[in-house]
Scaffold this motif. Structure first.
Motif, PDB file in Angstrom:
ATOM      1  N   UNK A  32      27.066 -18.439 -44.775  1.00  0.00           N
ATOM      2  CA  UNK A  32      28.601 -18.901 -44.884  1.00  0.00           C
ATOM      3  C   UNK A  32      29.029 -19.356 -43.540  1.00  0.00           C
ATOM      4  N   UNK A  33      28.684 -18.914 -42.638  1.00  0.00           N
ATOM      5  CA  UNK A  33      29.323 -19.370 -41.341  1.00  0.00           C
ATOM      6  C   UNK A  33      28.553 -20.411 -40.752  1.00  0.00           C
ATOM      7  N   UNK A  34      27.604 -20.829 -41.205  1.00  0.00           N
ATOM      8  CA  UNK A  34      26.932 -22.055 -40.853  1.00  0.00           C
ATOM      9  C   UNK A  34      27.116 -23.330 -41.585  1.00  0.00           C
ATOM     10  N   UNK A  35      27.494 -22.918 -43.166  1.00  0.00           N
ATOM     11  CA  UNK A  35      27.519 -24.057 -43.942  1.00  0.00           C
ATOM     12  C   UNK A  35      28.852 -24.260 -44.520  1.00  0.00           C
ATOM     13  N   UNK A  82      40.041 -18.050 -43.109  1.00  0.00           N
ATOM     14  CA  UNK A  82      39.248 -17.000 -42.420  1.00  0.00           C
ATOM     15  C   UNK A  82      38.913 -16.138 -43.457  1.00  0.00           C
ATOM     16  N   UNK A  83      40.223 -15.385 -44.108  1.00  0.00           N
ATOM     17  CA  UNK A  83      39.758 -14.295 -45.011  1.00  0.00           C
ATOM     18  C   UNK A  83      38.970 -14.624 -46.207  1.00  0.00           C
ATOM     19  N   UNK A  84      38.965 -16.184 -46.652  1.00  0.00           N
ATOM     20  CA  UNK A  84      38.372 -16.446 -47.857  1.00  0.00           C
ATOM     21  C   UNK A  84      36.822 -16.399 -47.818  1.00  0.00           C
ATOM     22  N   UNK A  85      36.237 -16.409 -46.536  1.00  0.00           N
ATOM     23  CA  UNK A  85      34.996 -16.283 -46.187  1.00  0.00           C
ATOM     24  C   UNK A  85      34.364 -14.878 -46.617  1.00  0.00           C
ATOM     25  N   UNK A  86      35.333 -14.042 -46.166  1.00  0.00           N
ATOM     26  CA  UNK A  86      34.898 -12.427 -46.476  1.00  0.00           C
ATOM     27  C   UNK A  86      35.116 -12.393 -48.201  1.00  0.00           C
ATOM     28  N   UNK A  87      36.008 -12.684 -48.748  1.00  0.00           N
ATOM     29  CA  UNK A  87      36.223 -12.563 -50.258  1.00  0.00           C
ATOM     30  C   UNK A  87      34.836 -13.273 -50.814  1.00  0.00           C
ATOM     31  N   UNK A  92      31.102 -12.388 -34.529  1.00  0.00           N
ATOM     32  CA  UNK A  92      29.947 -11.855 -34.642  1.00  0.00           C
ATOM     33  C   UNK A  92      29.818 -11.440 -36.052  1.00  0.00           C
ATOM     34  N   UNK A  93      28.707 -11.558 -36.523  1.00  0.00           N
ATOM     35  CA  UNK A  93      28.265 -11.128 -37.950  1.00  0.00           C
ATOM     36  C   UNK A  93      28.217  -9.677 -37.877  1.00  0.00           C
ATOM     37  N   UNK A  94      27.554  -9.037 -37.094  1.00  0.00           N
ATOM     38  CA  UNK A  94      27.918  -7.517 -36.997  1.00  0.00           C
ATOM     39  C   UNK A  94      28.772  -7.127 -35.804  1.00  0.00           C
ATOM     40  N   UNK A  95      29.942  -6.534 -36.397  1.00  0.00           N
ATOM     41  CA  UNK A  95      30.983  -6.075 -35.397  1.00  0.00           C
ATOM     42  C   UNK A  95      30.491  -5.078 -34.501  1.00  0.00           C
TER      43      UNK A  95
END
Length: 759
Positions: free
Chosen positions: A470-473, A502-507, A568-571
């Motif tokens: 999702x980050x890259x595309x 931004x929050x939509x990515x996590x959803x 970062x993908x990993x917090x």
């Protein structure tokens, strides 16, 4: 002359140096102001400096004018006032058991103000210096901002000349008036000493390890807050999101819109996700402002709450009733609240955090996941099934509380091998996907996983890969249009706009994982914030709030993934050491100014050094934990390492001295070599001795080599003051022969030193 009865005892003369008194008084005033400024960071400003500073100045002036009198009535009044202040202190100590620093600081300030009316002798001024130093120490523990730094510099700048004048007063040469202060204290040397002190302090501060603190369980907490009424734990109070004009329950609404969805505008001050419902069809942005400061043993995500039910255009908490939310009540004798927390197979680390609220926040208590102890000013606290902590009252400005969390390590190998068997209490709430979109979302997720060069089967690796995918595309779209009434957020993100807020990515990541049968939920909270290496606090703003995806791994718990571009993908996890956090921040700042090749090379070098140090420490730890044999092996290894280090240091120091001697003129090099040899014989030249005076002294202690000593000293004087160079090769040969034969006196070993011996 007969001494008057009221005069001061002549055996203890008064201090007549006005400059010394002025500097000491200025140090005390700086200490008082520092406490006042620092107290404003955590609580309401004390305002004590408004009366303490002028009263202390009046007391200092009174002491100067009455320094030769006994002042018996004044002493009695001071004693009574100090006893009253002490009684008030004990009363406050009982009432404010949570944090006694403020009461102690006010007591010290009161005692110093009273004491300032009776400062006849130098030792009394010394007491004032000590009190000023203690006040600066108390202010340092209270300070959470950079405002303490200039006051500390001012205190040091005043302290250096004050100590100089105090020493000169003991010798009887301190200036009596302010007019002679410039002659007694040259400005340039004092500025140089101040600069060296500050530079050395910064270096020590940067390299000082940040070892875990809070070894005592007396944590900072605000004064007790009494809550009137019945607390059921189900109410979330978000001042920025109201219903029918009442800020009683958070609805997730913006300026316009309904609870479940619909267009609307976000509040400029409060994050929209801190509610029972989270409407993601809102548009707008937050106005940045600091909301809290956090002192923590480890950086992390200050988790606020989580959502389990997806509504199509946002989220909501499905289990929010009185039977779902657990209300806990602590003992009235302690601030400690024991919280229920999950047992995990992972290794965990205890992390203690202290939060100071700077701006009003909802009644949700931020904390590192997973909290096991809470030190909070209210008697009751609530915890919902998602692990969110709820207070009976909103978090208001100045409130302080402490959380003890048992944070699990993020072991990728263990999580990759976690069983896919999931209990029913997880599958019932964290796998829900709207039936209308489930097949298409699942197909998209599988197609994304199929693009991996190697097959991905473990849920952990799937979550990691999809977050990166999702980050890259997909892109962040700041001007995203409102969703239509029945439009689904995830479908619009993936197939219509190819991005979103931004929050939509996590959803989207949460729903994609659920479509693959992986339990997930949306979690909201604050990022770590900006770390201030000078104060040790993380400065958190409202714009640091965002949402991530939490994924469940059976018997290991919940772990977060961040699919938002730019992060970062990993917090940040507790595995990352914070011991040299300040040094790390300084290096990151310096590396930002260096060219990429240079910073890359230095990064690699520092990483290699860190790895070598880590290997050495792990080896020693392994030795020392293997019984007596391991202990002896470890001690032997340390001894060998110390010996090799000593050899290396000695060799380097000897090479450095030889190089330094070669840089000198031949006559001076020979003379310095002789001084080194005599120093090893415990014959050292005083700075006040001339070369020939020292030669005569050395001849008396070394009569066998007196002629050689005199000739070398004479040749040095002739070269330095006459420019004539004699037969130095013969003298150098004779000196080397004497050194080879051995010293006439038993010499104690002295390592080479580059410090030049006084000529």
């Amino acid at each position: 002359m007969q001494r008057r009865l009221g005069d001061l005892d002549s055996s203890e003369p008064p201090e007549d140096s006005l400059p010394l008194r002025v500097l000491v008084q200025a140090m005390v005033i700086v200490g008082i102001i520092a406490v006042d400024v620092s107290a404003a960071d955590t609580t309401d400003a004390l305002g004590v400096s408004l009366w303490a500073v002028p009263m202390s100045a009046v007391g200092g002036a009174w002491s100067w004018s009455r320094r030769r009198s006994r002042n018996i009535p004044v002493k009695f009044c001071i004693a009574i006032a100090m006893l009253i202040a002490l009684a008030v202190f004990f009363v406050r100590l009982v009432a404010e058991r949570n944090d006694t620093r403020m009461a102690l600081a006010e007591l010290l300030i009161q005692l110093q103000v009273f004491h300032s009316f009776d400062l006849p002798r130098r030792k009394d001024l010394g007491y004032s210096i000590v009190i000023g130093l203690i006040l600066m120490g108390v202010a340092a523990t209270l300070s959470q901002t950079f405002w303490f730094a200039p006051l500390l510099i001012a205190f040091v700048a005043l302290g250096i000349p004050a100590l100089v004048l105090d020493y000169r007063s003991q010798l009887g040469v301190a200036p009596k008036t302010m007019r002679r202060i410039r002659q007694s204290l040259p400005l340039r040397p004092l500025v140089g000493v101040l600069g060296i002190t500050l530079a050395l302090g910064l270096v020590i501060f940067a390299f000082l390890p940040r070892l875990p603190g809070y070894q005592l369980r007396a944590f900072p907490v605000s004064a007790p807050i009494q809550f009137e009424g019945q607390f059921d734990g189900g109410t979330i109070i978000n001042p920025g999101y109201v219903r029918d004009g009442r800020a009683s329950t958070g609805s997730g609404m913006g300026a316009n819109g309904n609870v479940q969805g619909g267009p609307g505008e976000v509040d400029a001050d409060f994050y929209y996700g801190f509610n029972r419902q989270m409407n993601q069809n809102l548009r707008g942005s937050l106005t940045p402002k600091v909301v809290m400061r956090v002192r923590s043993q480890s950086e992390g995500f200050w988790r606020v709450m989580a959502f389990d039910r997806y509504t199509g255009q946002g989220w909501e908490v499905s289990r929010d009733g009185e039977n779902d939310v657990q209300v806990l009540e602590r003992s009235p004798w302690t601030y400690r609240q024991i919280l229920p927390w999950s047992v995990t197979l992972n290794q965990t680390r205890e992390v203690i955090q202290t939060f100071t609220v700077v701006a009003d926040l909802p009644n949700l208590v931020p904390a590192l996941y997973e909290a096991k102890e809470l030190y909070f000013p209210t008697r009751q606290i609530a915890i919902d099934p998602e692990g969110a902590l709820r207070s009976p009252i909103p978090l208001s400005q100045g409130l302080t509380y402490t959380v003890v969390s048992e944070v699990p390590f993020r072991d990728r190998t263990q999580l990759r091998n976690a069983t896919t068997v999931t209990p029913s209490n997880i599958t019932d709430y964290y796998l829900g996907v709207p039936a209308a979109i489930a097949p298409r979302i699942r197909q998209t997720a599988e197609e994304a996983l199929a693009k991996s060069p190697t097959p991905i089967t473990a849920p952990y690796e799937k979550a990691l890969y999809l977050a990166q995918y999702l980050k890259q595309n997909y892109r962040i779209l700041p001007d995203l249009p409102f969703l239509e009434e029945n439009e689904d957020l995830v479908e619009a993100f993936l197939y219509k706009y190819q991005g979103g807020y931004p929050d939509h990515f996590s959803t989207v990541l949460t729903i994609m994982l659920r479509s693959l049968g992986i339990p997930a939920r949306l979690v909201v909270g604050f990022g770590a914030g900006e770390f201030n290496p000078f104060t040790g606090y993380y400065v958190v703003r409202n714009t640091d709030a965002f949402a991530m995806t939490e994924v469940y791994f059976h018997k290991y718990g919940w772990f977060a993934f961040n699919p938002i571009p730019g992060g970062d993908v990993i917090p940040t996890s507790v595995e990352e050491s914070q011991v040299f956090a300040a040094l790390k921040k300084f290096w990151e700042w310096i590396a930002g100014w260096l060219p990429s090749p240079v910073s890359g090379f230095l990064n690699g070098l520092l990483e290699a050094i860190a790895q070598g140090f880590g290997w050495a420490m792990s080896t020693l730890t392994r030795w020392f934990t293997q019984g007596w044999v391991g202990l002896l092996t470890g001690l032997m290894g340390l001894t060998v390492a110390a010996f090799l280090g000593w050899l290396g240091w000695s060799g380097w120091a000897a090479w450095r001295d030889r190089r330094w001697l070669k840089s000198l003129a031949p006559a001076e090099a020979l003379y310095q070599e002789m001084l080194r040899w005599l120093a090893e014989q415990h014959i050292r030249k005083a700075p006040s001795d001339t070369p020939l005076e020292f030669a005569r002294t050395a001849q008396q202690q070394q009569p066998a080599h007196g002629e050689l000593i005199h000739q070398i000293a004479q040749s040095y004087v002739t070269w330095r003051y006459g420019g004539q160079v004699g037969d130095l090769s013969r003298l150098r040969q004779r000196l080397h022969q004497v050194k080879q034969k051995g010293r006439s006196l038993p010499a104690r070993f002295r390592g080479p030193s580059r410090r030049k011996v006084p000529s």
